[in-house]
Enzyme design. Structure first.
Site, PDB file in Angstrom:
ATOM      1  N   ASP A 118       0.800  -1.233   0.000  1.00 34.50           N
ATOM      2  CA  ASP A 118       0.000   0.000   0.000  1.00 34.50           C
ATOM      3  C   ASP A 118       0.833   1.284   0.000  1.00 34.50           C
ATOM      4  OD1 ASP A 118      -2.619  -1.066  -0.070  1.00 34.50           O
ATOM      5  OD2 ASP A 118      -2.427  -1.658   2.023  1.00 34.50           O
ATOM      6  N   ASP A 178      -6.436  -3.622  -6.570  1.00 34.31           N
ATOM      7  CA  ASP A 178      -6.140  -2.333  -5.918  1.00 34.31           C
ATOM      8  C   ASP A 178      -4.674  -1.929  -6.113  1.00 34.31           C
ATOM      9  OD1 ASP A 178      -7.907  -4.211  -4.714  1.00 34.31           O
ATOM     10  OD2 ASP A 178      -8.164  -2.986  -2.937  1.00 34.31           O
TER      11      ASP A 178
HETATM   12  N1  GLY Z   1      -7.478  -1.120  -1.042  1.00 36.06           N
HETATM   13  C1  GLY Z   1      -8.449  -1.600  -0.156  1.00 36.06           C
HETATM   14  C2  GLY Z   1      -9.816  -1.202  -0.510  1.00 36.06           C
HETATM   15  O1  GLY Z   1     -10.096  -0.725  -1.586  1.00 36.06           O
HETATM   16  O2  GLY Z   1     -10.686  -1.376   0.347  1.00 36.06           O
END
Ligand code: GLY
Length: 401
Positions: A118, A178
């Site tokens: 992330d 993501d």
């Molecule tokens: N990246 C985690 C979400 O979109 O909840």
């Protein structure tokens, strides 16, 4: 894949209907005024919130009426600093700049955290915007160090950056859609240093994801798990969606945003086509509501009695502003404007409510019964980003600086 004429016709009709049924007028000043006063409220709420020994640095959502703060390691810690930077950009309010600098500094240690993918969400939304708006050389160093840390998660056999370390009994090498958003940090690191390593890894990740994450209709699985020794796909699952074979709304949003952004840095027409195809899936979907704010999953079983996900709408809208400058396949700009106008009129927090978050009605993790129909920092972030893009286009500037 051959385009299905009926589907294309259906999309054109759907878009025309959607765009005719509602105003796309965006009253930026009014929206920014609301965002500013909500943010002032949020800043007064932060010191009053439960902060475990001062370890929590950034507001994420409202939980049972209480403001929930998170530590810098949380995937959402960069969004609030990013919101302050976007408000500074929209208003030139020097106080916002000071606040943005303060909240950005609080997550700097993440640049060394290699236990998560992330990094882009955390560091690019905060330090990335800070560097873009101030040219502060220290911010540049943080961005480059963060990219160095992120690429330690790249596996050349798989051709992708590993997303999660958790659930290792279930997935050997999980990659989630993501993760596409974290590539912006890598592309920028190459632009800032001249070292192509970061760019090359981003391209490999985007290509692997394009090959394995998408179904023939261009909807995306959430999680693909690979064999780290051979690179073979082992599992196709969901984590936050309704089922393994459903289309989780925010996942589709990350997809369209990711490939539009990859096209910006590479000019690879395959990425542009991918973004257009994902747009077609989203906007021709029979379960897309007329107001263009998706349910949390396009295949959620009780539609229309399912919560919406404003965060997905905000991500899609911000991506469409950019896509509209590369492609005229559909009136992407009008769609973006309509989503922005609808969010601003129907999905914002009432004045003085929701502890100061700007928007309401996002869904974070429905299967875990967590953050359903709530305000959330990343919905605010992509909404403000869309507004910045709207303003740039209005003033005939490049949509992304
Ligand atoms: N990246 C985690 C979400 O979109 O909840």
């Amino acid at each position: 894949m051959k385009l299905n004429q009926n589907k294309l016709g259906g999309l054109a009709v759907f878009v025309a209907l959607a765009l005719s049924s509602c105003s796309t007028a965006i009253h930026t000043q009014k929206i920014v005024k609301h965002a500013q006063s909500q943010t002032n409220l949020l800043l007064t709420e932060i010191p009053k919130a439960n902060n475990k020994n001062g370890m929590l640095v950034s507001p994420r959502t409202v939980e049972q009426g209480e403001l929930r703060l998170v530590a810098s390691k949380d995937w959402t810690s960069g969004f609030f600093p990013g919101n302050l930077w976007y408000l500074y950009e929209l208003t030139k309010d020097e106080d916002r700049k000071v606040q943005a600098e303060k909240f950005t500094a609080l997550i700097e240690k993440e640049k060394m955290n290699g236990t998560t993918h992330d990094m882009g969400f955390k560091i690019y939304c905060s330090f990335g915007n800070g560097y873009r708006l101030t040219g502060n050389q220290h911010y540049k160093d943080v961005i480059v160090q963060s990219a160095k840390t992120l690429i330690t998660r790249f596996n050349p056999k798989v051709g992708a950056l590993r997303s999660w370390d958790h659930n290792s009994d279930k997935w050997d090498f999980p990659v989630i859609i993501d993760n596409m958003l974290n590539l912006e940090l890598l592309f920028e690191a190459t632009r800032l240093t001249g070292d192509s390593t970061y760019h090359d890894i981003a391209v490999k990740h985007a290509n692997t994801t394009m090959k394995n994450h998408f179904r023939p209709d261009y909807s995306t699985w959430h999680v693909i798990s690979y064999n780290p020794e051979t690179g073979a796909v082992e599992k196709r699952n969901t984590h936050q969606g309704y089922s393994d074979d459903s289309a989780w709304a925010r996942g589709q949003a990350w997809g369209i945003y990711g490939y539009t952004m990859c096209y910006r840095y590479t000019k690879n027409p395959a990425y542009l086509a991918q973004a257009e195809n994902i747009a077609r899936f989203i906007f021709s979907n029979k379960n897309m509501p007329k107001d263009l704010i998706p349910y949390w999953d396009f295949d959620a079983p009780k539609i229309p009695d399912e919560p919406r996900d404003v965060s997905a709408a905000a991500v899609i809208s911000s991506a469409l502003y950019e896509l509209s400058t590369y492609s005229k396949k559909e009136d992407y700009l009008k769609l973006a404007k309509k989503i922005t106008a609808t969010i601003a009129s129907k999905y914002k927090s009432a004045d003085g409510m929701n502890k100061g978050f700007i928007l309401d009605h996002s869904t974070g993790h429905y299967p875990k019964n967590s953050e359903i129909d709530v305000p959330i920092n990343y919905a605010d972030y992509y909404f403000l980003e869309g507004l910045v893009r709207e303003e740039r286009l209005k003033h005939h500037q490049a949509v992304v600086q």
